[in-house]
Design a protein around this motif. Structure first.
Motif, PDB file in Angstrom:
ATOM      1  N   PRO A 290       0.804  -1.232   0.000  1.00 31.77           N
ATOM      2  CA  PRO A 290       0.000   0.000   0.000  1.00 31.77           C
ATOM      3  C   PRO A 290       0.835   1.280   0.000  1.00 31.77           C
ATOM      4  O   PRO A 290       0.293   2.365  -0.203  1.00 31.77           O
ATOM      5  N   TYR A 291       2.151   1.152   0.211  1.00 31.94           N
ATOM      6  CA  TYR A 291       3.023   2.325   0.275  1.00 31.94           C
ATOM      7  C   TYR A 291       3.903   2.462  -0.976  1.00 31.94           C
ATOM      8  O   TYR A 291       4.878   3.213  -0.967  1.00 31.94           O
ATOM      9  N   SER A 292       3.564   1.761  -2.034  1.00 32.24           N
ATOM     10  CA  SER A 292       4.417   1.744  -3.228  1.00 32.24           C
ATOM     11  C   SER A 292       4.321   3.019  -4.059  1.00 32.24           C
ATOM     12  O   SER A 292       5.149   3.243  -4.947  1.00 32.24           O
ATOM     13  N   ARG A 293       3.305   3.829  -3.840  1.00 32.46           N
ATOM     14  CA  ARG A 293       3.154   5.109  -4.539  1.00 32.46           C
ATOM     15  C   ARG A 293       3.283   4.923  -6.059  1.00 32.46           C
ATOM     16  O   ARG A 293       4.077   5.573  -6.728  1.00 32.46           O
ATOM     17  N   MET A 294       2.518   3.995  -6.578  1.00 33.35           N
ATOM     18  CA  MET A 294       2.443   3.692  -8.008  1.00 33.35           C
ATOM     19  C   MET A 294       3.696   3.001  -8.536  1.00 33.35           C
ATOM     20  O   MET A 294       3.830   2.799  -9.748  1.00 33.35           O
ATOM     21  N   GLY A 295       4.599   2.604  -7.664  1.00 34.73           N
ATOM     22  CA  GLY A 295       5.762   1.834  -8.092  1.00 34.73           C
ATOM     23  C   GLY A 295       5.429   0.364  -8.214  1.00 34.73           C
ATOM     24  O   GLY A 295       4.370  -0.095  -7.778  1.00 34.73           O
ATOM     25  N   ASP A 296       6.357  -0.394  -8.796  1.00 33.35           N
ATOM     26  CA  ASP A 296       6.105  -1.819  -9.010  1.00 33.35           C
ATOM     27  C   ASP A 296       6.509  -2.685  -7.821  1.00 33.35           C
ATOM     28  O   ASP A 296       6.238  -3.888  -7.794  1.00 33.35           O
ATOM     29  N   GLY A 297       7.178  -2.081  -6.829  1.00 30.39           N
ATOM     30  CA  GLY A 297       7.560  -2.840  -5.652  1.00 30.39           C
ATOM     31  C   GLY A 297       8.705  -3.806  -5.871  1.00 30.39           C
ATOM     32  O   GLY A 297       9.015  -4.616  -5.002  1.00 30.39           O
ATOM     33  N   ARG A 298       9.359  -3.710  -7.006  1.00 29.20           N
ATOM     34  CA  ARG A 298      10.411  -4.660  -7.347  1.00 29.20           C
ATOM     35  C   ARG A 298      11.791  -3.997  -7.375  1.00 29.20           C
ATOM     36  O   ARG A 298      11.917  -2.777  -7.327  1.00 29.20           O
ATOM     37  N   ALA A 299      12.793  -4.819  -7.452  1.00 29.37           N
ATOM     38  CA  ALA A 299      14.177  -4.368  -7.597  1.00 29.37           C
ATOM     39  C   ALA A 299      14.796  -5.108  -8.770  1.00 29.37           C
ATOM     40  O   ALA A 299      14.441  -6.258  -9.044  1.00 29.37           O
ATOM     41  N   TRP A 300      15.711  -4.437  -9.449  1.00 28.66           N
ATOM     42  CA  TRP A 300      16.415  -5.167 -10.500  1.00 28.66           C
ATOM     43  C   TRP A 300      17.772  -5.629  -9.996  1.00 28.66           C
ATOM     44  O   TRP A 300      18.211  -5.266  -8.900  1.00 28.66           O
ATOM     45  N   LEU A 301      18.406  -6.451 -10.759  1.00 27.43           N
ATOM     46  CA  LEU A 301      19.589  -7.186 -10.305  1.00 27.43           C
ATOM     47  C   LEU A 301      20.720  -6.274  -9.848  1.00 27.43           C
ATOM     48  O   LEU A 301      21.390  -6.563  -8.844  1.00 27.43           O
ATOM     49  N   GLY A 302      20.959  -5.169 -10.555  1.00 28.70           N
ATOM     50  CA  GLY A 302      22.093  -4.298 -10.227  1.00 28.70           C
ATOM     51  C   GLY A 302      22.066  -3.787  -8.805  1.00 28.70           C
ATOM     52  O   GLY A 302      23.036  -3.990  -8.037  1.00 28.70           O
ATOM     53  N   PRO A 303      20.998  -3.104  -8.382  1.00 25.76           N
ATOM     54  CA  PRO A 303      20.957  -2.616  -7.003  1.00 25.76           C
ATOM     55  C   PRO A 303      20.986  -3.718  -5.943  1.00 25.76           C
ATOM     56  O   PRO A 303      21.482  -3.499  -4.841  1.00 25.76           O
ATOM     57  N   VAL A 304      20.455  -4.884  -6.268  1.00 24.06           N
ATOM     58  CA  VAL A 304      20.502  -6.003  -5.319  1.00 24.06           C
ATOM     59  C   VAL A 304      21.940  -6.444  -5.083  1.00 24.06           C
ATOM     60  O   VAL A 304      22.382  -6.609  -3.931  1.00 24.06           O
ATOM     61  N   LEU A 305      22.709  -6.622  -6.153  1.00 24.08           N
ATOM     62  CA  LEU A 305      24.111  -7.007  -5.991  1.00 24.08           C
ATOM     63  C   LEU A 305      24.901  -5.895  -5.327  1.00 24.08           C
ATOM     64  O   LEU A 305      25.795  -6.146  -4.498  1.00 24.08           O
ATOM     65  N   ARG A 306      24.581  -4.668  -5.679  1.00 24.50           N
ATOM     66  CA  ARG A 306      25.261  -3.515  -5.083  1.00 24.50           C
ATOM     67  C   ARG A 306      25.056  -3.486  -3.570  1.00 24.50           C
ATOM     68  O   ARG A 306      26.000  -3.316  -2.799  1.00 24.50           O
ATOM     69  N   GLU A 307      23.814  -3.657  -3.124  1.00 27.25           N
ATOM     70  CA  GLU A 307      23.556  -3.644  -1.685  1.00 27.25           C
ATOM     71  C   GLU A 307      24.237  -4.814  -0.993  1.00 27.25           C
ATOM     72  O   GLU A 307      24.778  -4.658   0.111  1.00 27.25           O
ATOM     73  N   TYR A 308      24.225  -5.973  -1.619  1.00 27.73           N
ATOM     74  CA  TYR A 308      24.880  -7.133  -1.014  1.00 27.73           C
ATOM     75  C   TYR A 308      26.373  -6.851  -0.839  1.00 27.73           C
ATOM     76  O   TYR A 308      26.942  -7.034   0.249  1.00 27.73           O
ATOM     77  N   ILE A 309      27.018  -6.391  -1.900  1.00 26.58           N
ATOM     78  CA  ILE A 309      28.463  -6.143  -1.862  1.00 26.58           C
ATOM     79  C   ILE A 309      28.806  -5.089  -0.817  1.00 26.58           C
ATOM     80  O   ILE A 309      29.683  -5.291   0.042  1.00 26.58           O
ATOM     81  N   ILE A 310      28.125  -3.955  -0.874  1.00 25.90           N
ATOM     82  CA  ILE A 310      28.547  -2.822  -0.051  1.00 25.90           C
ATOM     83  C   ILE A 310      28.175  -3.020   1.412  1.00 25.90           C
ATOM     84  O   ILE A 310      28.964  -2.700   2.312  1.00 25.90           O
ATOM     85  N   SER A 311      27.000  -3.574   1.692  1.00 22.45           N
ATOM     86  CA  SER A 311      26.648  -3.771   3.104  1.00 22.45           C
ATOM     87  C   SER A 311      27.577  -4.779   3.766  1.00 22.45           C
ATOM     88  O   SER A 311      28.010  -4.579   4.916  1.00 22.45           O
ATOM     89  N   GLU A 312      27.936  -5.842   3.056  1.00 24.95           N
ATOM     90  CA  GLU A 312      28.867  -6.813   3.637  1.00 24.95           C
ATOM     91  C   GLU A 312      30.275  -6.240   3.756  1.00 24.95           C
ATOM     92  O   GLU A 312      30.999  -6.528   4.712  1.00 24.95           O
ATOM     93  N   ALA A 313      30.668  -5.395   2.799  1.00 27.16           N
ATOM     94  CA  ALA A 313      31.968  -4.725   2.899  1.00 27.16           C
ATOM     95  C   ALA A 313      32.001  -3.788   4.099  1.00 27.16           C
ATOM     96  O   ALA A 313      33.002  -3.730   4.832  1.00 27.16           O
ATOM     97  N   MET A 314      30.918  -3.048   4.311  1.00 25.32           N
ATOM     98  CA  MET A 314      30.866  -2.135   5.452  1.00 25.32           C
ATOM     99  C   MET A 314      30.989  -2.901   6.766  1.00 25.32           C
ATOM    100  O   MET A 314      31.671  -2.457   7.701  1.00 25.32           O
ATOM    101  N   CYS A 315      30.357  -4.051   6.846  1.00 21.39           N
ATOM    102  CA  CYS A 315      30.477  -4.875   8.045  1.00 21.39           C
ATOM    103  C   CYS A 315      31.931  -5.279   8.279  1.00 21.39           C
ATOM    104  O   CYS A 315      32.448  -5.174   9.395  1.00 21.39           O
TER     105      CYS A 315
END
Length: 480
Positions: free
Chosen positions: A116-141
């Motif tokens: 209900p909070y998608s504000r007309m968005g599709d609610g999905r993510a594409w592969l690039g940002p998913v890999l980016r978040e995985y890489i950078i969040s684990e690197a920050m840890c």
């Protein structure tokens, strides 16, 4: 055997207006890219060897026993502009676990479909940002910076429309909580004091059990943010979108959208494509943090018995942030320069170096790592005109003579805080480009290197290099 997650879901026990009960939207063909088994063990999660079953759970096609999926509601200031209702527009909180250390942690699917909070968005993510978040969040840890973690990344078998059709993916994010400054703002804007009281009590019990009421909560969040932003700056990290809905009250780095790490040092460096006026530039991050904290203080005011006196008290607390931040930032800089003792002139010594680095566009990470080595003079190669740097180097070496540690002890201490490896922007872009053709080997290699950022890893020395001119990344994107 299926995935077993020992859920204990406290946020779901808050009043219904805190969230919308919302299951993930199933996807066409879940495929496992990776699952973080050491983190799963830390969380008490049992994982089978069946990739198909794991993918089904972390794509949202199968709900694990005990899950109470929901989308959280919050508000926020985005680039200074007020948005009265935001919320999890593409994320679903599966629930919480109490980890092996006794800490409560959220498990959230990001890219799990519309809410209900998608504000007309599709609610999905594409592969690039998913890999980016995985890489950078684990690197920050691995860099020792408080952060959300990445538990899994899966493909969905469905396209996501952005500038073009891109492969869909979901990242499973682990956080101390997903309570934001904007969560408090949401209820304060609605004058819902009862909800503010419940939220404050929940946040204190969960994150700062020694805090005494709303004032104690504010004080604890101020201190946590001062530490966090100083640590960001110590590794050249630029968050890129420090909106109040992206500031966790737990003091963790959250929402890796258009974030980046500097190569050449510049205090006004901006990468985010949506930050047109430099609001969230590298050197402005402390100023934005205190602005955001002032919004938290405003949201907490209704919980205080006397508004006028509370304004005075809270204003005083917000005004402590600059000194707290300076204390943390100076501590980071002293450590980066190998200074264990505290002398008044240390801050000027550090800032003079940063000025020289900015003028020469010296590589932030490589320079400090070189300074940590047995022959710091070699770092003069970072400067087209090494004369001013050599003058500074003599000042630094004179200062080191007053330390009690041996050169070997100093070198070891510096190498423990000045990383050899960071997730350089061009390397992350290489990973994303390769993944679009189905090649995940560069992703796995980069993740493995970044698990050990303070080790020399001579076999991976190419990953220490700054980008060639044609590889330079000047803009990063949110991905939504």
């Amino acid at each position: 055997m299926t995935v077993q997650i020992p859920f204990d879901n406290s946020y779901a026990r808050l009043p219904d207006r805190f969230f919308t009960a919302q299951p993930p939207t199933p996807v066409a063909a879940p495929g496992l890219i990776t699952v973080n088994r050491p983190l799963a063990a830390e969380l008490g999660i049992t994982l089978p060897n069946d990739d198909t079953g794991i993918a089904a759970i972390f794509a949202g096609n199968t709900l694990p026993d005990g899950a109470t999926p929901l989308a959280q509601v919050y508000a926020g200031h985005q680039f200074g502009g007020w948005a009265p209702q935001l919320g999890d527009g593409r994320a679903v909180l599966l629930g919480e676990v109490v980890d092996r250390a006794g800490q409560r942690r959220d498990i959230q699917l990001k890219g799990a479909g519309p809410t209900p909070y998608s504000r007309m968005g599709d609610g999905r993510a594409w592969l690039g940002p998913v890999l980016r978040e995985y890489i950078i969040s684990e690197a920050m840890c691995a860099l020792g910076i408080p952060t959300t973690r990445a538990l899994a990344a899966v493909t969905t078998g469905e396209p996501v429309l952005r500038e073009a059709a891109m492969p869909g993916a979901i990242v499973t994010r682990v956080a101390a909580s997903h309570i934001r400054v904007g969560t408090f703002q949401y209820f304060a804007a609605r004058r819902d004091v009862e909800a503010l009281q419940a939220l404050s009590a929940h946040a204190i019990a969960r994150h700062y059990p020694d805090a005494d009421g709303p004032l104690g909560l504010l004080q604890a969040v101020i201190a946590a943010q001062a530490r966090l932003v100083a640590k960001w700056m110590g590794v050249g990290f630029i968050h890129g979108v420090m909106n109040t809905d992206n500031m966790s009250i737990a003091g963790e780095t959250i929402d890796y959208g258009p974030c980046a790490f500097m190569d050449a040092y510049h205090s006004e460096k901006v990468f985010s494509s949506i930050d047109q006026f430099g609001r969230y530039a590298f050197g402005n991050q402390p100023n934005v943090a205190v602005w955001n904290l002032a919004q938290l203080a405003t949201a907490l005011l209704p919980l205080m018995p006397e508004r006028d006196s509370a304004i005075e008290i809270f204003t005083h607390e917000i005004n402590t942030f600059p000194d707290l931040f300076d204390l943390e930032w100076h501590r980071v800089l002293r450590a980066k320069l190998g200074l264990a003792r505290v002398e008044e002139a240390d801050v000027a010594l550090a800032f003079d170096l940063l000025t020289l680095m900015e003028q020469a566009q010296a590589d932030f990470t490589r320079y400090f790592r070189g300074l940590s080595g047995a022959d710091p003079a070699q770092t003069a190669a970072e400067f087209t005109d090494p004369g001013p740097f050599n003058t500074w180097l003599l000042r630094w070496q004179t200062r080191l003579d007053r330390e009690t540690r041996s050169p070997a002890e100093r070198q070891s201490a510096m190498e423990a805080v000045n990383p050899a490896f960071i997730p350089r922007n061009h390397r992350v872009e290489e990973v994303i480009k390769a993944s679009l053709s189905g090649d995940y080997d560069p992703f796995f290699k980069l993740v493995d290197i970044l698990k050990r950022p303070f080790e020399d890893q001579p076999e991976n020395r190419a990953y220490q290099a700054a980008p060639a001119p044609e590889e330079t990344v000047t803009r990063t994107f949110c991905g939504t």
